[in-house]
Write a protein that holds these residues in place. Structure first.
Motif, PDB file in Angstrom:
ATOM      1  N   ASN A 142      33.906  40.096  33.960  1.00 19.29           N
ATOM      2  CA  ASN A 142      35.205  39.584  34.370  1.00 19.29           C
ATOM      3  C   ASN A 142      35.107  38.089  34.609  1.00 19.29           C
ATOM      4  O   ASN A 142      34.078  37.586  35.081  1.00 19.29           O
ATOM      5  CB  ASN A 142      35.667  40.285  35.659  1.00 19.29           C
ATOM      6  CG  ASN A 142      36.040  41.725  35.425  1.00 19.29           C
ATOM      7  OD1 ASN A 142      36.549  42.079  34.363  1.00 19.29           O
ATOM      8  ND2 ASN A 142      35.796  42.573  36.419  1.00 19.29           N
ATOM      9  N   ASP A 144      36.541  36.345  36.770  1.00 17.12           N
ATOM     10  CA  ASP A 144      36.881  35.932  38.141  1.00 17.12           C
ATOM     11  C   ASP A 144      35.647  35.563  38.953  1.00 17.12           C
ATOM     12  O   ASP A 144      35.740  35.267  40.142  1.00 17.12           O
ATOM     13  CB  ASP A 144      37.656  37.042  38.850  1.00 17.12           C
ATOM     14  CG  ASP A 144      36.875  38.356  38.901  1.00 17.12           C
ATOM     15  OD1 ASP A 144      35.702  38.388  38.468  1.00 17.12           O
ATOM     16  OD2 ASP A 144      37.450  39.368  39.351  1.00 17.12           O
ATOM     17  N   ARG A 150      33.801  44.197  32.625  1.00 16.94           N
ATOM     18  CA  ARG A 150      35.175  44.562  32.312  1.00 16.94           C
ATOM     19  C   ARG A 150      35.323  46.078  32.200  1.00 16.94           C
ATOM     20  O   ARG A 150      36.312  46.648  32.626  1.00 16.94           O
ATOM     21  CB  ARG A 150      35.590  43.872  31.006  1.00 16.94           C
ATOM     22  CG  ARG A 150      37.063  43.658  30.847  1.00 16.94           C
ATOM     23  CD  ARG A 150      37.334  42.693  29.717  1.00 16.94           C
ATOM     24  NE  ARG A 150      36.885  43.203  28.423  1.00 16.94           N
ATOM     25  CZ  ARG A 150      36.810  42.470  27.326  1.00 16.94           C
ATOM     26  NH1 ARG A 150      37.119  41.192  27.377  1.00 16.94           N
ATOM     27  NH2 ARG A 150      36.412  42.994  26.184  1.00 16.94           N
TER      28      ARG A 150
END
Length: 285
Positions: A142, A144, A150
């Motif tokens: 991800n 972030d 994912r």
């Protein structure tokens, strides 16, 4: 030599050529069925073959782009059964996902599970043992910064575990094992296992007559100025740019070190499914 030849020839005619050597027979035959992440060239197949001894015959029928649906439809599955294996490893999921087209995609809860059950039943009918292998995780983190994957293949791994439980089939949970390993290593730690691919040059539509060549005709915004910006993949892509704009790293497939790394996980899990007396004969490590 010429003097002794007639006597040798006479003796051979009388006694025959001696006992014939029996052809080599493997102690066990293993067939691999799956997509590109199982192949010898882009998956864990190469590493798996390096892990087995000369007592094991491993034939890899996996192919790029295959799904649990297309593997049968293209006739490859029949070749697996015709090889007379003792064990059949079955791993699909990457190309079963939505967006792969009607010839390949399946639903994890319905058609995917149905395909797996049919494979299991046919392997058993052929006198062999099916081994279900949950799909190799994609090494896509991800964005972030959480360090988490994912995980878009999770529904297929879950469906396969359920089929394995209900059908009482040996399971190699490669999805869980590979996900644990990838998260532990982190984005930088898995880079040595990933093929580096060249980036295809981006193409942009020619500007309309009279339009400023420094702007895109559709939006009027300034276009990206570097190859890295032009070719940066969308969040749904499986590849991510490297520090070199002309290349990108493949977060799905494996190079040789990656094949060996993740094949070891397959071997570790499979060892739990076979007689202890056979483990030392079948595997080098």
């Amino acid at each position: 030599m010429n003097k002794d030849y007639p006597a040798w020839k006479k003796r051979l005619a009388k006694e025959g050529p001696g006992p014939a050597f029996a052809p080599w027979q493997p102690a066990v035959r293993i067939a691999l069925a799956g997509d590109s992440t199982v192949t010898d060239t882009a998956g864990w197949g190469f590493g798996f073959k390096k892990a087995i001894t000369g007592k094991v015959l491993c034939q890899n029928f996996a192919g790029g782009g295959q799904s649990s649906k297309s593997f049968r439809d293209t006739g490859v599955w029949q070749k697996v059964l015709a090889s007379k294996p003792d064990y059949v490893f079955i791993q699909f999921g990457h190309n079963d996902m939505q967006g792969k087209g009607p010839k390949r995609e399946t639903d994890p809860e319905t058609t995917y599970a149905e395909n797996l059950r049919r494979y299991v039943h046919e392997v058993r009918a052929a006198g062999a043992t099916p081994v279900l292998v949950t799909p190799l995780v994609r090494r896509i983190f991800n964005r972030d910064g959480s360090g988490q994957l994912r995980g878009e293949l999770a529904p297929y791994a879950t469906a396969m575990r359920r089929v394995a439980t209900e059908e009482k089939v040996p399971l190699v949970d490669l999805y869980t094992r590979s996900a644990e390993q990838v998260v532990k290593l982190g984005p930088k730690g898995v880079e040595p296992f990933e093929p580096i691919l060249p980036v295809k040059p981006a193409t942009m539509p020619a500007p309309a007559p009279g339009a400023d060549a420094t702007t895109t005709p559709s939006t009027g915004t300034t276009p990206p100025q570097t190859t890295a910006e032009v070719t940066a993949p969308a969040p749904s892509d499986i590849d991510f740019p490297t520090s070199t704009p002309a290349t990108r790293r493949d977060g799905t497939h494996l190079n040789v070190p990656g094949s060996i790394e993740f094949a070891d996980l397959v071997v570790e899990e499979f060892k739990k499914q076979v007689p202890e007396s056979a483990v030392g004969q079948w595997f080098r490590r």
